[in-house]
Write a protein that holds these residues in place. Sequence first.
Motif, PDB file in Angstrom:
ATOM      1  N   TYR A  93       0.627  -1.003  -0.126  1.00 14.02           N
ATOM      2  CA  TYR A  93      -0.004   0.065   0.134  1.00 14.02           C
ATOM      3  C   TYR A  93       0.922   1.149   0.158  1.00 14.02           C
ATOM      4  CZ  TYR A  93      -4.653  -2.358   0.917  1.00 14.02           C
ATOM      5  OH  TYR A  93      -5.093  -3.453   0.929  1.00 14.02           O
ATOM      6  N   ILE A 149       0.338   3.577  -2.725  1.00 17.20           N
ATOM      7  CA  ILE A 149       0.601   5.396  -2.917  1.00 17.20           C
ATOM      8  C   ILE A 149       1.399   6.377  -3.491  1.00 17.20           C
ATOM      9  CG2 ILE A 149      -0.257   6.973  -1.441  1.00 17.20           C
ATOM     10  CD1 ILE A 149      -1.886   5.054   0.241  1.00 17.20           C
ATOM     11  N   ILE A 204     -15.725   8.214  -1.566  1.00 22.47           N
ATOM     12  CA  ILE A 204     -13.742   8.557  -1.993  1.00 22.47           C
ATOM     13  C   ILE A 204     -13.223   7.246  -1.339  1.00 22.47           C
ATOM     14  CG2 ILE A 204     -11.941   9.634  -3.217  1.00 22.47           C
ATOM     15  CD1 ILE A 204     -13.425  12.100  -3.135  1.00 22.47           C
ATOM     16  N   ASN A 205     -12.994   6.119  -2.193  1.00 20.52           N
ATOM     17  CA  ASN A 205     -11.696   5.064  -1.392  1.00 20.52           C
ATOM     18  C   ASN A 205     -11.338   6.006  -1.560  1.00 20.52           C
ATOM     19  OD1 ASN A 205      -9.289   2.900  -2.256  1.00 20.52           O
ATOM     20  ND2 ASN A 205     -10.841   2.445  -1.852  1.00 20.52           N
ATOM     21  N   VAL A 261      -7.835   6.062  -3.080  1.00 15.33           N
ATOM     22  CA  VAL A 261      -7.531   6.496  -4.167  1.00 15.33           C
ATOM     23  C   VAL A 261      -7.506   8.104  -3.759  1.00 15.33           C
ATOM     24  CG1 VAL A 261      -8.708   7.870  -5.865  1.00 15.33           C
ATOM     25  CG2 VAL A 261      -9.355   5.181  -5.514  1.00 15.33           C
ATOM     26  N   ILE A 266      -3.647   8.744  -3.183  1.00 10.66           N
ATOM     27  CA  ILE A 266      -3.077   8.791  -4.469  1.00 10.66           C
ATOM     28  C   ILE A 266      -2.917  10.352  -4.738  1.00 10.66           C
ATOM     29  CG2 ILE A 266      -2.921   6.697  -6.333  1.00 10.66           C
ATOM     30  CD1 ILE A 266      -3.158   5.305  -5.586  1.00 10.66           C
ATOM     31  N   ALA A 267      -4.544  10.519  -5.063  1.00  6.21           N
ATOM     32  CA  ALA A 267      -4.439  12.071  -4.505  1.00  6.21           C
ATOM     33  C   ALA A 267      -3.826  12.543  -4.101  1.00  6.21           C
ATOM     34  CB  ALA A 267      -6.222  12.163  -4.724  1.00  6.21           C
TER      35      ALA A 267
END
Length: 223
Positions: A25, A29, A90-91, A94, A97-98
């Motif tokens: 993870y 990310i 929102i996951n 995600v 990462i964003a």
Amino acid sequence: MDVTFQFDWQAAFASIPHLLPGIPYTLLISFVGLAIGFIIGIIFGLLRISPIAWLRVPAIAYIEVFRGTPVLVQVLFIFYGLPQLLGGPINALVAGIAAIAVNSGAYISEIVRGGVQSIDRGQKEAGLSLGLSRRQTFRYIIWPQAFRRMIPPLGNQGIISIKDTSLFSVIGVGELVRQGQVYIATTFTALEVYLMVAMLYLAITLSLSLVLRIIERKGLAGQ
């Protein structure tokens, strides 16, 4: 009251198998976020030095906003704030990462700007005098030289972004710190577990530093 604490090495090493699932993870990310951030950085870095004001001003605004606010606030805004605007959740992965993408993109924009502007103007004039267009001059002469100069700061930004993933445990992303928190909740060995978390982060960043030094050496040798 005499309280004696003894560090439990056995508990520390026993935690490693429980922490290892957090590494994928952390890397996912970091590297996906950095890849997107690199694209954002190139776009906004070039817009930042555009002579056209209506292109330059939004780029400056983006860079200043995301460099001037903590990545923790950014991920909380993305995870908790944006769903209210979008009308849906929102996951957490995600969102992580964003956050890395937009945060690193702002810093990479400045790295790109500095790299391009560090190339002597004579290089551009030489390309144009050889009959190359402005785009060809940038692509074949300016950018390759600028990119070599960007490698060290880009590497530093990569290491910073990897460490920033430790903040995403607050939204439940199962990275290293989150895995450690879950394990500590059942074993109450916070010191030992967090030491192992730190050592795993150190192993990742040292490995990346080694790879970057090799790339940098090869890049310099190719000049």
